[in-house]
Write an enzyme that holds these catalytic residues in place. Structure first.
Site, PDB file in Angstrom:
ATOM      1  N   ASN A  57       0.834  -1.200   0.000  1.00  0.00           N
ATOM      2  CA  ASN A  57       0.000   0.000   0.000  1.00  0.00           C
ATOM      3  C   ASN A  57       0.871   1.253   0.000  1.00  0.00           C
ATOM      4  O   ASN A  57       2.099   1.180   0.000  1.00  0.00           O
ATOM      5  CB  ASN A  57      -0.956  -0.046   1.193  1.00  0.00           C
ATOM      6  CG  ASN A  57      -2.324   0.537   0.853  1.00  0.00           C
ATOM      7  OD1 ASN A  57      -2.417   1.600   0.247  1.00  0.00           O
ATOM      8  ND2 ASN A  57      -3.373  -0.155   1.261  1.00  0.00           N
ATOM      9  N   ASP A  79      19.961  -0.406   1.826  1.00  0.00           N
ATOM     10  CA  ASP A  79      21.409  -0.344   1.595  1.00  0.00           C
ATOM     11  C   ASP A  79      21.969  -1.737   1.312  1.00  0.00           C
ATOM     12  O   ASP A  79      22.995  -1.873   0.640  1.00  0.00           O
ATOM     13  CB  ASP A  79      22.109   0.282   2.789  1.00  0.00           C
ATOM     14  CG  ASP A  79      21.743   1.755   2.933  1.00  0.00           C
ATOM     15  OD1 ASP A  79      22.418   2.585   2.304  1.00  0.00           O
ATOM     16  OD2 ASP A  79      20.783   2.064   3.646  1.00  0.00           O
ATOM     17  N   HIS A  87      22.343   3.070  12.905  1.00  0.00           N
ATOM     18  CA  HIS A  87      23.516   3.904  13.195  1.00  0.00           C
ATOM     19  C   HIS A  87      24.005   3.624  14.611  1.00  0.00           C
ATOM     20  O   HIS A  87      23.207   3.290  15.497  1.00  0.00           O
ATOM     21  CB  HIS A  87      23.162   5.378  13.036  1.00  0.00           C
ATOM     22  CG  HIS A  87      22.673   5.723  11.673  1.00  0.00           C
ATOM     23  ND1 HIS A  87      23.516   5.972  10.615  1.00  0.00           N
ATOM     24  CD2 HIS A  87      21.412   5.806  11.179  1.00  0.00           C
ATOM     25  CE1 HIS A  87      22.805   6.227   9.531  1.00  0.00           C
ATOM     26  NE2 HIS A  87      21.519   6.131   9.845  1.00  0.00           N
ATOM     27  N   SER A 126      -0.412  -1.312   9.294  1.00  0.00           N
ATOM     28  CA  SER A 126      -0.067   0.091   9.039  1.00  0.00           C
ATOM     29  C   SER A 126       0.965   0.637  10.018  1.00  0.00           C
ATOM     30  O   SER A 126       0.914   0.366  11.217  1.00  0.00           O
ATOM     31  CB  SER A 126      -1.317   0.963   9.141  1.00  0.00           C
ATOM     32  OG  SER A 126      -2.272   0.596   8.184  1.00  0.00           O
ATOM     33  N   ALA A 185      -0.413  -3.306  13.576  1.00  0.00           N
ATOM     34  CA  ALA A 185      -0.202  -1.908  13.214  1.00  0.00           C
ATOM     35  C   ALA A 185       0.605  -1.189  14.289  1.00  0.00           C
ATOM     36  O   ALA A 185       0.402  -1.395  15.488  1.00  0.00           O
ATOM     37  CB  ALA A 185      -1.541  -1.218  13.017  1.00  0.00           C
ATOM     38  N   THR A 227      12.028  -5.602  16.205  1.00  0.00           N
ATOM     39  CA  THR A 227      13.460  -5.505  16.486  1.00  0.00           C
ATOM     40  C   THR A 227      14.164  -6.851  16.431  1.00  0.00           C
ATOM     41  O   THR A 227      15.391  -6.899  16.459  1.00  0.00           O
ATOM     42  CB  THR A 227      13.680  -4.916  17.897  1.00  0.00           C
ATOM     43  OG1 THR A 227      13.091  -5.786  18.864  1.00  0.00           O
ATOM     44  CG2 THR A 227      13.063  -3.528  18.008  1.00  0.00           C
ATOM     45  N   ARG A 247       6.405  -8.289  19.889  1.00  0.00           N
ATOM     46  CA  ARG A 247       6.546  -9.606  20.502  1.00  0.00           C
ATOM     47  C   ARG A 247       5.401 -10.500  20.045  1.00  0.00           C
ATOM     48  O   ARG A 247       4.268 -10.032  19.906  1.00  0.00           O
ATOM     49  CB  ARG A 247       6.490  -9.514  22.034  1.00  0.00           C
ATOM     50  CG  ARG A 247       7.645  -8.763  22.667  1.00  0.00           C
ATOM     51  CD  ARG A 247       8.930  -9.580  22.616  1.00  0.00           C
ATOM     52  NE  ARG A 247      10.019  -8.950  23.350  1.00  0.00           N
ATOM     53  CZ  ARG A 247      10.906  -8.134  22.817  1.00  0.00           C
ATOM     54  NH1 ARG A 247      10.826  -7.829  21.535  1.00  0.00           N
ATOM     55  NH2 ARG A 247      11.877  -7.615  23.539  1.00  0.00           N
ATOM     56  N   ARG A 284       0.423 -14.727  20.137  1.00  0.00           N
ATOM     57  CA  ARG A 284      -0.258 -16.016  20.029  1.00  0.00           C
ATOM     58  C   ARG A 284       0.078 -16.666  18.697  1.00  0.00           C
ATOM     59  O   ARG A 284       0.520 -16.007  17.748  1.00  0.00           O
ATOM     60  CB  ARG A 284      -1.764 -15.872  20.174  1.00  0.00           C
ATOM     61  CG  ARG A 284      -2.476 -15.173  19.013  1.00  0.00           C
ATOM     62  CD  ARG A 284      -3.973 -15.200  19.226  1.00  0.00           C
ATOM     63  NE  ARG A 284      -4.729 -14.574  18.168  1.00  0.00           N
ATOM     64  CZ  ARG A 284      -5.149 -15.204  17.059  1.00  0.00           C
ATOM     65  NH1 ARG A 284      -4.848 -16.469  16.853  1.00  0.00           N
ATOM     66  NH2 ARG A 284      -5.866 -14.556  16.157  1.00  0.00           N
TER      67      ARG A 284
END
Length: 200
Positions: free
Chosen positions: A88, A96, A118, A145, A163, A168, A183, A186
């Site tokens: 979308n 990179d 960085h 989203s 959303a 990470t 995280r 389920r």
């Protein structure tokens, strides 16, 4: 910069080590900025032209791919899309290094997939010091989203990213994962096949 120097920089990039803007400047020819601009300004009715541009921009692109403009990419050439992909508006690829997206993936508005971060210490950010690690989104993933997927992350087959999540770390296959940081909450099971179905 000599070929040997370029190889040394690419080796550091491949290992997820720090490199600078100046050191990576030799890769500027891989950027598809002008083609991305053209794609984002192509009228909706010119589907064939959009497809041609997308094939010239991306590293590879599958069949039946929909990528709604505008989208943004640092390079474009490091992005690989599978078949039956839907992206979308305002999808951003910080590519990179490679971003690989499988088949049947759906991505909602405002999502960012970034391969680059960085260092924390400011002295290491001189000349835009950075590191890059590939991102992989496996088949049949749905990303909600305004989610952000960070460097080195793999999102497993069939998973759903809620959303606004910030992903990470790797997400296992067939899970619903949400939050900041994201995280798993389920597993996705056969019971989910009944969702929003009429009960007879």
């Amino acid at each position: 910069m000599t070929t040997h120097d370029q190889s040394e920089v690419l080796a550091r990039v491949a290992r997820g080590l720090l490199y600078s803007e100046s050191e990576a400047a030799f890769q500027s020819g891989l950027r598809r900025s002008d083609l991305i601009f053209e794609y984002n300004h192509t009228p909706p009715g010119e589907a064939a032209r959009r497809r041609d541009l997308l094939e010239r921009i991306l590293g590879s692109v599958g069949e039946r791919t929909v990528l709604l403009p505008p989208f943004h990419a640092g390079f474009g050439s490091n992005v690989h899309l599978g078949d039956d992909f839907f992206g979308n508006v305002n999808l951003t690829f910080v590519d990179d290094v490679e971003i690989r997206i499988g088949h049947g993936v759906m991505i909602a508005p405002g999502v960012t997939l970034t391969t680059t971060g960085h260092p924390v210490h400011p002295d290491l950010r001189v000349d835009f010091g950075r590191y890059s690690e590939p991102v992989v989104v496996e088949d049949k993933v749905w990303i909600g989203s305004n989610a952000v997927v960070l460097p080195g992350v793999r999102v497993g087959h069939g998973s759903v990213i809620g959303a606004g999540s910030v992903v990470t770390r790797d997400i296992p296959p067939m899970t619903v994962a949400v939050g900041v940081p994201c995280r798993p909450v389920r597993e996705i099971t056969e019971e989910d096949l009944k969702e929003r179905q009429e009960i007879r």
